[in-house]
Scaffold this motif. Sequence first.
Motif, PDB file in Angstrom:
ATOM      1  N   LEU A  22      -1.287   3.768   0.461  1.00  0.00           N
ATOM      2  CA  LEU A  22      -1.320   2.308   0.303  1.00  0.00           C
ATOM      3  C   LEU A  22      -0.013   1.794  -0.308  1.00  0.00           C
ATOM      4  N   LYS A  23       0.615   2.635  -1.123  1.00  0.00           N
ATOM      5  CA  LYS A  23       1.853   2.218  -1.794  1.00  0.00           C
ATOM      6  C   LYS A  23       3.046   2.198  -0.862  1.00  0.00           C
ATOM      7  N   SER A  24       3.181   3.240  -0.056  1.00  0.00           N
ATOM      8  CA  SER A  24       4.419   3.301   0.750  1.00  0.00           C
ATOM      9  C   SER A  24       4.235   3.700   2.205  1.00  0.00           C
ATOM     10  N   GLY A  25       3.016   3.709   2.698  1.00  0.00           N
ATOM     11  CA  GLY A  25       2.805   4.089   4.099  1.00  0.00           C
ATOM     12  C   GLY A  25       2.903   5.596   4.267  1.00  0.00           C
ATOM     13  N   GLY A  26       3.010   6.032   5.529  1.00  0.00           N
ATOM     14  CA  GLY A  26       3.093   7.473   5.800  1.00  0.00           C
ATOM     15  C   GLY A  26       3.810   7.709   7.103  1.00  0.00           C
ATOM     16  N   PRO A  27       3.819   8.965   7.599  1.00  0.00           N
ATOM     17  CA  PRO A  27       4.540   9.245   8.848  1.00  0.00           C
ATOM     18  C   PRO A  27       4.058   8.382  10.021  1.00  0.00           C
ATOM     19  N   ARG A  28       2.779   8.036  10.012  1.00  0.00           N
ATOM     20  CA  ARG A  28       2.242   7.223  11.098  1.00  0.00           C
ATOM     21  C   ARG A  28       1.900   5.801  10.651  1.00  0.00           C
ATOM     22  N   MET A  29       1.851   5.610   9.348  1.00  0.00           N
ATOM     23  CA  MET A  29       1.392   4.303   8.829  1.00  0.00           C
ATOM     24  C   MET A  29       2.556   3.461   8.316  1.00  0.00           C
ATOM     25  N   PRO A  30       2.648   2.198   8.788  1.00  0.00           N
ATOM     26  CA  PRO A  30       3.727   1.346   8.270  1.00  0.00           C
ATOM     27  C   PRO A  30       3.493   1.021   6.796  1.00  0.00           C
ATOM     28  N   ASP A  31       4.553   0.608   6.116  1.00  0.00           N
ATOM     29  CA  ASP A  31       4.428   0.194   4.721  1.00  0.00           C
ATOM     30  C   ASP A  31       3.956  -1.260   4.704  1.00  0.00           C
ATOM     31  N   PHE A  32       2.742  -1.475   4.207  1.00  0.00           N
ATOM     32  CA  PHE A  32       2.184  -2.836   4.195  1.00  0.00           C
ATOM     33  C   PHE A  32       2.626  -3.640   2.965  1.00  0.00           C
ATOM     34  N   LYS A  33       3.374  -2.983   2.091  1.00  0.00           N
ATOM     35  CA  LYS A  33       3.918  -3.639   0.889  1.00  0.00           C
ATOM     36  C   LYS A  33       2.823  -4.304   0.040  1.00  0.00           C
ATOM     37  N   PHE A  34       1.752  -3.561  -0.185  1.00  0.00           N
ATOM     38  CA  PHE A  34       0.674  -4.068  -1.037  1.00  0.00           C
ATOM     39  C   PHE A  34       1.138  -4.028  -2.494  1.00  0.00           C
ATOM     40  N   ASN A  35       0.729  -5.022  -3.306  1.00  0.00           N
ATOM     41  CA  ASN A  35       1.038  -4.927  -4.736  1.00  0.00           C
ATOM     42  C   ASN A  35      -0.075  -4.126  -5.426  1.00  0.00           C
ATOM     43  N   ASP A  36       0.109  -3.834  -6.699  1.00  0.00           N
ATOM     44  CA  ASP A  36      -0.831  -2.966  -7.433  1.00  0.00           C
ATOM     45  C   ASP A  36      -2.259  -3.524  -7.422  1.00  0.00           C
ATOM     46  N   LYS A  37      -2.360  -4.842  -7.551  1.00  0.00           N
ATOM     47  CA  LYS A  37      -3.679  -5.481  -7.592  1.00  0.00           C
ATOM     48  C   LYS A  37      -4.396  -5.287  -6.243  1.00  0.00           C
ATOM     49  N   GLU A  38      -3.624  -5.485  -5.172  1.00  0.00           N
ATOM     50  CA  GLU A  38      -4.212  -5.336  -3.828  1.00  0.00           C
ATOM     51  C   GLU A  38      -4.631  -3.885  -3.585  1.00  0.00           C
ATOM     52  N   ILE A  39      -3.799  -2.961  -4.060  1.00  0.00           N
ATOM     53  CA  ILE A  39      -4.128  -1.537  -3.886  1.00  0.00           C
ATOM     54  C   ILE A  39      -5.438  -1.214  -4.602  1.00  0.00           C
ATOM     55  N   SER A  40      -5.581  -1.734  -5.812  1.00  0.00           N
ATOM     56  CA  SER A  40      -6.811  -1.421  -6.556  1.00  0.00           C
ATOM     57  C   SER A  40      -8.025  -2.087  -5.888  1.00  0.00           C
ATOM     58  N   GLN A  41      -7.829  -3.258  -5.266  1.00  0.00           N
ATOM     59  CA  GLN A  41      -8.951  -3.918  -4.574  1.00  0.00           C
ATOM     60  C   GLN A  41      -9.368  -3.118  -3.332  1.00  0.00           C
ATOM     61  N   ILE A  42      -8.377  -2.653  -2.566  1.00  0.00           N
ATOM     62  CA  ILE A  42      -8.708  -1.868  -1.359  1.00  0.00           C
ATOM     63  C   ILE A  42      -9.398  -0.564  -1.775  1.00  0.00           C
ATOM     64  N   MET A  43      -8.902   0.041  -2.870  1.00  0.00           N
ATOM     65  CA  MET A  43      -9.514   1.292  -3.320  1.00  0.00           C
ATOM     66  C   MET A  43     -10.939   1.059  -3.816  1.00  0.00           C
ATOM     67  N   ALA A  44     -11.177  -0.102  -4.420  1.00  0.00           N
ATOM     68  CA  ALA A  44     -12.537  -0.428  -4.874  1.00  0.00           C
ATOM     69  C   ALA A  44     -13.465  -0.527  -3.659  1.00  0.00           C
ATOM     70  N   TYR A  45     -12.971  -1.135  -2.591  1.00  0.00           N
ATOM     71  CA  TYR A  45     -13.778  -1.257  -1.363  1.00  0.00           C
ATOM     72  C   TYR A  45     -14.048   0.121  -0.759  1.00  0.00           C
ATOM     73  N   LEU A  46     -13.016   0.967  -0.702  1.00  0.00           N
ATOM     74  CA  LEU A  46     -13.188   2.306  -0.124  1.00  0.00           C
ATOM     75  C   LEU A  46     -14.146   3.151  -0.986  1.00  0.00           C
ATOM     76  N   SER A  47     -14.116   2.944  -2.304  1.00  0.00           N
ATOM     77  CA  SER A  47     -15.044   3.668  -3.185  1.00  0.00           C
ATOM     78  C   SER A  47     -16.479   3.224  -2.895  1.00  0.00           C
ATOM     79  N   TYR A  48     -16.629   1.935  -2.652  1.00  0.00           N
ATOM     80  CA  TYR A  48     -17.958   1.391  -2.318  1.00  0.00           C
ATOM     81  C   TYR A  48     -18.474   2.006  -1.018  1.00  0.00           C
ATOM     82  N   VAL A  49     -17.602   2.065  -0.006  1.00  0.00           N
ATOM     83  CA  VAL A  49     -17.998   2.658   1.290  1.00  0.00           C
ATOM     84  C   VAL A  49     -18.373   4.117   1.067  1.00  0.00           C
TER      85      VAL A  49
END
Lengths: 462, 105
Positions: free
Chosen positions: B69-96
């Motif tokens: 989420l911070k910097s993308g990967g070999p196949r994933m573009p860098d979405f330039k999420f800030n720390d708050k957004e990263i923690s929100q996405i991780m909260a959603y993934l934890s819920y799933v």
Amino acid sequence: MSNKKIGFSFLIIAFTSLIIGLFFGMIGGLQYVLPEFLREALAFQKTRPLHVFLVTQWISCCAVGCIYYFMPGVANRQLYFPTLGWLHFALTSFIIVASMIFFFSGNFSGREYMEFPLWIAGLMIVGWILMLVNFIATVRPAYHTAPVYIWSWTAGMVFFIITISESLLWSIDHFNNNIVRDITVQWKALGSMVGAWNMLVYGCTTYLMFKTTGKKELVQSKLTFFFFFLGLTNLMFNWGHHTYVVPASPVIKAVSYIISMTELLILFQMITKWKKTFLQNNSKEHFSYRLINMADRWILLNLTLAIIISVPFINQYTHGTHITVAHAMGATIGINTTLLFSAAFYVYYKEKRAAGIYIPGVTKKALLVFNISLLVFWVALIASGIAKSKALLQHKGFYEVMGTLKPYFNVFMLSGFVLMFAIIVMAAPICKFLLRFVMQKKQQIILQREEQVMVKRHLEEV
Amino acid sequence: VYSAWVFTKGTDKPELKFTGEMAKGKALWHKNNCISCHQLYGLGGYLGSDLTNVMSDEKRGRQYAESFLKSGGPRMPDFKFNDKEISQIMAYLSYVDSSAKPSMP
């Protein structure tokens, strides 16, 4: 006459969507093999919705165009509301252009297969309502005696309205705030939506079978209606086989499993008629009829795959692999696209007042290449699905799994390129005909304008 | 009738709690069209990995998700999420993740 013009207009956007959609599919395929390719400028996050949206528009617009074209012939009267037909066309064109702009600019609703903003889905519902109203007003179907294609078309339109509405339910907290409900309802809506466009396509096919053979029993026998209602039941309940991994009620899975196994009856019927239709030499038949027989082979292959992956024990290994994609590609390309080409070629030959028996050599060759490349494409997807499942069972990491799959992706991408060119060559005569229609229309408008100017000048002189 | 049952009883999971933070994470998931590459319960594209159980996965886990989420990967573009957004996405993934465990043996 307006029915023809509306029908041709829908066919124009259908073939345009197909060709542009294939182009984005090609870019997406390249991104599978070369992950760096356009990663920042046009990421897979954009190419996938562009490809999927446009090729699904190809299926629905081609079926809709053919239904508008067939409608007065079915009803023995002209289209009741031509204005509504044009409104439906304008709405569909707007939806396609607007969605493409949204996808390019990265403005997503983020829902699988429905990535455009919510209000676009609302416009889609309005479009289907307009068509349904026009269809009922024109055909005035007496359902107790109506042939099966009238039932199929009606079911297709009604279920498009229902399933698009269902796909919007996530905007309500009751659905959005519960992942199990959200995913289950999404699979329900999307699974049944596929059934809805199948209904439109199969309606066109049964109508063509009747028109090209003159056999009434093909569209009105008890057996025909039995299979129609079996298809309708599958449309309503079969979606559940996608949710075997979702922790929803086991009843949903049990119902779906029982219903999906009724497809064995269709498989049995196809095998018993194998000798009758598959092996016969039908070179004297209408090209559309020959394409329908060709689609039968894809129905047989895809149905066998569908039944296998609907068995829960097998499904736990195949779900989320490219085997599911193979099933989707076999259905949308092998079955739907072949059947839609059959309908479009019927319109083409009818307009040319030709018997439809002579087929240009290049089209024949393209058809052969289409089937061979699609078979390679389909097998490569199944093979990569099996390899992925095997690698996941060995607890390999995702990037290691993707590395293992690379040879399959290469075959899938190369056969995809060949397939795309074969489809474009097959579509060429129809596109040429539609282009001529547009040019004639333009010419007519110019002539009308010139006439108006001359009349105005004459009046001024007088 | 069947639809009404699916919409209510058939998919009822009262033990799952969906917070505002998770809702924001889900909105970000939607906004960035993550489903085109990643799957949740097998629904989505196959260019990226299935993220249903990414947070509790022994090999992947929170750090793995966070670094992508911070910097993308070999196949994933860098979405330039800030720390708050990263923690929100991780909260959603934890819920799933909390909703089920993987089904493949």
